[in-house]
Design a protein around this motif. Structure first.
Motif, mmCIF file in Angstrom:
data_model
loop_
_atom_site.group_PDB
_atom_site.id
_atom_site.type_symbol
_atom_site.label_atom_id
_atom_site.label_comp_id
_atom_site.label_asym_id
_atom_site.label_seq_id
_atom_site.Cartn_x
_atom_site.Cartn_y
_atom_site.Cartn_z
ATOM 1 N N GLU A 200 -5.077 1.087 -5.934
ATOM 2 C CA GLU A 200 -4.832 0.684 -4.548
ATOM 3 C C GLU A 200 -4.759 -0.835 -4.463
ATOM 4 O O GLU A 200 -5.373 -1.547 -5.258
ATOM 5 C CB GLU A 200 -5.888 1.231 -3.593
ATOM 6 C CG GLU A 200 -7.286 0.725 -3.826
ATOM 7 C CD GLU A 200 -8.297 1.345 -2.862
ATOM 8 O OE1 GLU A 200 -7.976 2.326 -2.165
ATOM 9 O OE2 GLU A 200 -9.409 0.828 -2.813
ATOM 10 N N ASP B 146 0.837 -1.197 0.000
ATOM 11 C CA ASP B 146 0.000 0.000 0.000
ATOM 12 C C ASP B 146 0.876 1.252 0.000
ATOM 13 O O ASP B 146 0.633 2.189 -0.772
ATOM 14 C CB ASP B 146 -0.933 -0.022 1.219
ATOM 15 C CG ASP B 146 -1.904 1.140 1.249
ATOM 16 O OD1 ASP B 146 -2.675 1.292 0.267
ATOM 17 O OD2 ASP B 146 -1.902 1.895 2.234
ATOM 18 N N ARG C 115 -7.918 -4.597 2.523
ATOM 19 C CA ARG C 115 -7.709 -3.179 2.868
ATOM 20 C C ARG C 115 -8.222 -2.845 4.266
ATOM 21 O O ARG C 115 -7.573 -2.138 5.017
ATOM 22 C CB ARG C 115 -8.383 -2.259 1.850
ATOM 23 C CG ARG C 115 -7.639 -2.183 0.546
ATOM 24 C CD ARG C 115 -7.945 -0.917 -0.210
ATOM 25 N NE ARG C 115 -7.460 0.279 0.442
ATOM 26 C CZ ARG C 115 -6.194 0.671 0.497
ATOM 27 N NH1 ARG C 115 -5.256 -0.071 -0.054
ATOM 28 N NH2 ARG C 115 -5.857 1.782 1.096
ATOM 29 N N SER D 289 -5.879 -4.144 -3.153
ATOM 30 C CA SER D 289 -7.169 -4.620 -2.652
ATOM 31 C C SER D 289 -6.968 -5.656 -1.559
ATOM 32 O O SER D 289 -7.605 -5.611 -0.518
ATOM 33 C CB SER D 289 -7.958 -5.213 -3.822
ATOM 34 O OG SER D 289 -9.121 -5.830 -3.382
ATOM 35 N N SER D 290 -6.051 -6.603 -1.831
ATOM 36 C CA SER D 290 -5.729 -7.627 -0.846
ATOM 37 C C SER D 290 -4.410 -8.285 -1.208
ATOM 38 O O SER D 290 -3.908 -8.123 -2.325
ATOM 39 C CB SER D 290 -6.843 -8.681 -0.748
ATOM 40 O OG SER D 290 -6.917 -9.456 -1.922
#
Length: 180
Positions: free
Chosen positions: A127, A111, A145, A129-130
């Protein structure tokens, strides 16, 4: 839209305080598979969420764990000394190096990397997400997230031995991330 990038590494650890006596009392290793899921609200000019080449620092970060001993910061000083004495590649961090710990640390750092990546091809809001970390062929942990609220550490709490940092293609990238 979501894209996925897969990474692999071989690593060793001890998972203290877990239920399994074998895992909490013995150094052991795994062939890890890491899946990084990245989302965006729109496609770039190349009709992609983002070009995978922009994940070069994510790749360098995950490769830092390859053939590395992952050391929990709370480990006994005697073992820490031994590990650093006999291993050139050591990654020390504030969470137990379980699959769940890896997933959360990877999510957090990826991140930060993405927030500090320069996007110049019309990308949308990019971004992570996982992050899914497979520790075995039959089990994995996935951090999302919303799990970032469980982060009670900073990137400054993650340390890599010189045996790792000397192999980074961009020597100062970690310092830049710490100071971002």
């Amino acid at each position: 839209m979501i894209i996925r990038k897969l990474f692999k590494f071989e690593g060793a650890h001890i998972v203290r305080n877990c239920s399994s006596q074998q895992c909490r009392e013995n150094i052991h290793g795994h062939s890890y598979i890491v899946e990084v899921f990245i989302r965006s609200d729109k496609l770039d000019r190349g009709c992609m969420v983002m070009d995978f080449s922009l994940l070069d620092k994510v790749k360098m970060f995950i490769e830092s764990f390859d053939h590395t001993y992952s050391l929990w910061k709370g480990e006994a000083e005697e073992l820490k000394h031994f590990i650093y004495k006999y291993n050139r590649r050591v990654a020390e961090f504030p969470l137990s190096p379980s699959a769940e710990g890896f997933a959360l640390i990877f999510l957090y750092v990826i991140d930060l990397i993405l927030k500090n990546t320069r996007f110049e091809n019309g990308e949308g809001n990019i971004e992570v997400s996982s992050v899914r970390v497979h520790e075995t062929a039959t089990g994995y942990a996935e951090a999302f997230r919303e799990d970032l609220q469980e982060v009670h550490f900073s990137v400054r709490d993650i340390h890599f031995s010189p045996g790792i940092t000397e192999q980074w293609k961009t020597a100062d990238w970690w310092e830049k991330l710490i100071n971002a």
